[in-house]
Design a protein around this motif. Structure first.
Motif, PDB file in Angstrom:
ATOM      1  N   ARG A  13       0.827  -1.210   0.000  1.00  0.00           N
ATOM      2  CA  ARG A  13       0.000   0.000   0.000  1.00  0.00           C
ATOM      3  C   ARG A  13       0.851   1.245   0.000  1.00  0.00           C
ATOM      4  O   ARG A  13       0.384   2.353  -0.218  1.00  0.00           O
ATOM      5  N   GLY A  14       2.124   1.091   0.399  1.00  0.00           N
ATOM      6  CA  GLY A  14       2.991   2.257   0.510  1.00  0.00           C
ATOM      7  C   GLY A  14       2.921   2.914   1.869  1.00  0.00           C
ATOM      8  O   GLY A  14       3.345   4.055   2.034  1.00  0.00           O
ATOM      9  N   ASN A  16       4.656   2.316   4.565  1.00  0.00           N
ATOM     10  CA  ASN A  16       5.998   2.631   5.076  1.00  0.00           C
ATOM     11  C   ASN A  16       6.604   3.819   4.323  1.00  0.00           C
ATOM     12  O   ASN A  16       7.260   4.660   4.927  1.00  0.00           O
ATOM     13  N   ALA A  88      10.818  -0.751   1.126  1.00  0.00           N
ATOM     14  CA  ALA A  88       9.567  -0.674   1.885  1.00  0.00           C
ATOM     15  C   ALA A  88       8.505  -1.487   1.148  1.00  0.00           C
ATOM     16  O   ALA A  88       7.720  -0.952   0.379  1.00  0.00           O
ATOM     17  N   GLY A  89       8.570  -2.797   1.353  1.00  0.00           N
ATOM     18  CA  GLY A  89       7.623  -3.668   0.666  1.00  0.00           C
ATOM     19  C   GLY A  89       8.146  -4.165  -0.676  1.00  0.00           C
ATOM     20  O   GLY A  89       7.398  -4.718  -1.476  1.00  0.00           O
ATOM     21  N   ILE A 109      12.767  -3.091   5.796  1.00  0.00           N
ATOM     22  CA  ILE A 109      11.868  -3.349   6.923  1.00  0.00           C
ATOM     23  C   ILE A 109      11.175  -4.677   6.667  1.00  0.00           C
ATOM     24  O   ILE A 109      10.635  -4.908   5.581  1.00  0.00           O
TER      25      ILE A 109
HETATM   26  C1  GRF Z   1       5.323  -4.261   5.211  1.00  0.00           C
HETATM   27  O1  GRF Z   1       4.720  -5.155   6.082  1.00  0.00           O
HETATM   28  C2  GRF Z   1       6.806  -4.464   5.185  1.00  0.00           C
HETATM   29  O2  GRF Z   1       7.307  -4.898   6.394  1.00  0.00           O
HETATM   30  C3  GRF Z   1       6.972  -5.542   4.180  1.00  0.00           C
HETATM   31  O3  GRF Z   1       6.004  -5.275   3.195  1.00  0.00           O
HETATM   32  C4  GRF Z   1       4.931  -4.536   3.777  1.00  0.00           C
HETATM   33  C5  GRF Z   1       4.738  -3.299   2.971  1.00  0.00           C
HETATM   34  O4  GRF Z   1       3.662  -2.547   3.441  1.00  0.00           O
HETATM   35  N1  GRF Z   1       8.331  -5.644   3.756  1.00  0.00           N
HETATM   36  P1  GRF Z   1       3.460  -1.063   2.961  1.00  0.00           P
HETATM   37  O5  GRF Z   1       3.387  -1.112   1.446  1.00  0.00           O
HETATM   38  O6  GRF Z   1       4.616  -0.249   3.425  1.00  0.00           O
HETATM   39  O7  GRF Z   1       2.170  -0.616   3.556  1.00  0.00           O
END
Ligand code: GRF
Length: 219
Positions: A13-14, A16, A88-89, A109
């Motif tokens: 979703r973005g 992070n 980030a994802g 992360i």
């Molecule tokens: C997060 O849970 C991160 O830890 C993982 O992918 C997900 C991404 O979520 N690596 P978002 O796109 O940042 O909401």
């Protein structure tokens, strides 16, 4: 001050990414987001990034020869003037060329307490489902430096949460996500302050960078 490239995946979703943007705007992270890089233009995180006016670049490994993918990423990073990368994802392995060009300047992360529940294919809901199926009583998130494998680089920081009997992958993910947001920004701020040092694979945080002083392990 970091010049960040944030790599996002096709499914995220973005959240992070936007937590980093918010931390920068709130003055908690001395950085700018120089570029957001993804593999597919229609990825939700990239759609949000574009709408927010962030600079977005697509480097699609499906349209580039595998041996050229690293070079294409490097050219994009150089073009944006990036000195640090936050994953980030991002679900792909970072090409060795990029890892070597950014030694200890790439962080990821991950939504579990590594080295548990990491590796290829372990992302998002898959991680939380595996945690629940295994029956561990504590989970959390990890920020680590990125090396050439999946989820194995030196650990910068971790936060933990309890796992409840009533948890589903969704409730566990929702408990961990706010910690991810805080931990990623805090870790990058330590990097920005030059306070992270490595001893073998053990990351230590300098308590007083200016004095080059005493070291302590992160809580
Ligand atoms: C997060 O849970 C991160 O830890 C993982 O992918 C997900 C991404 O979520 N690596 P978002 O796109 O940042 O909401």
């Amino acid at each position: 001050m970091l010049a960040l490239a944030v790599f996002v995946g096709t499914k995220g979703r973005g959240s992070n990414l936007f937590a980093l943007r918010d931390a920068i705007e709130a003055g908690r992270l001395a950085a700018s987001i120089a570029v957001v890089i993804g593999t597919r233009a229609e990825a939700p995180a990239l759609v949000r990034a574009r709408a927010a006016g962030l600079s977005v670049r697509i480097v699609d490994p499906q349209t580039i020869h595998p041996e050229e993918y690293g070079a294409a990423l490097l050219a994009t990073l150089k073009d944006a003037g990036t000195d640090t990368i936050a994953l980030a994802g991002f679900l792909r392995r970072v090409p060795p060329l990029v890892v070597q060009a950014f030694p200890h300047r790439i962080v990821n992360i991950h939504p579990s307490l590594l080295p548990l529940f990491g590796g290829k294919g372990m992302y998002g809901e898959h991680v939380h489902r595996a945690v629940l199926e295994y029956g561990v009583k504590v989970s959390g998130c990890t920020v680590h430096f990125v090396d050439e494998a999946y989820d194995t680089g030196p650990i910068i920081a971790q936060r933990s949460v309890p796992v409840w009997d009533t948890d589903t992958p969704e409730t566990l993910a929702a408990r961990i996500l706010p910690l991810e947001h805080a931990l990623l920004a805090e870790s990058l701020q330590l990097l920005a302050e030059g306070r992270l040092t490595l001893n073998g694979r053990v990351v230590r945080v300098l308590t007083d960078a200016a004095a080059g002083g005493t070291e302590s392990r992160m809580p």
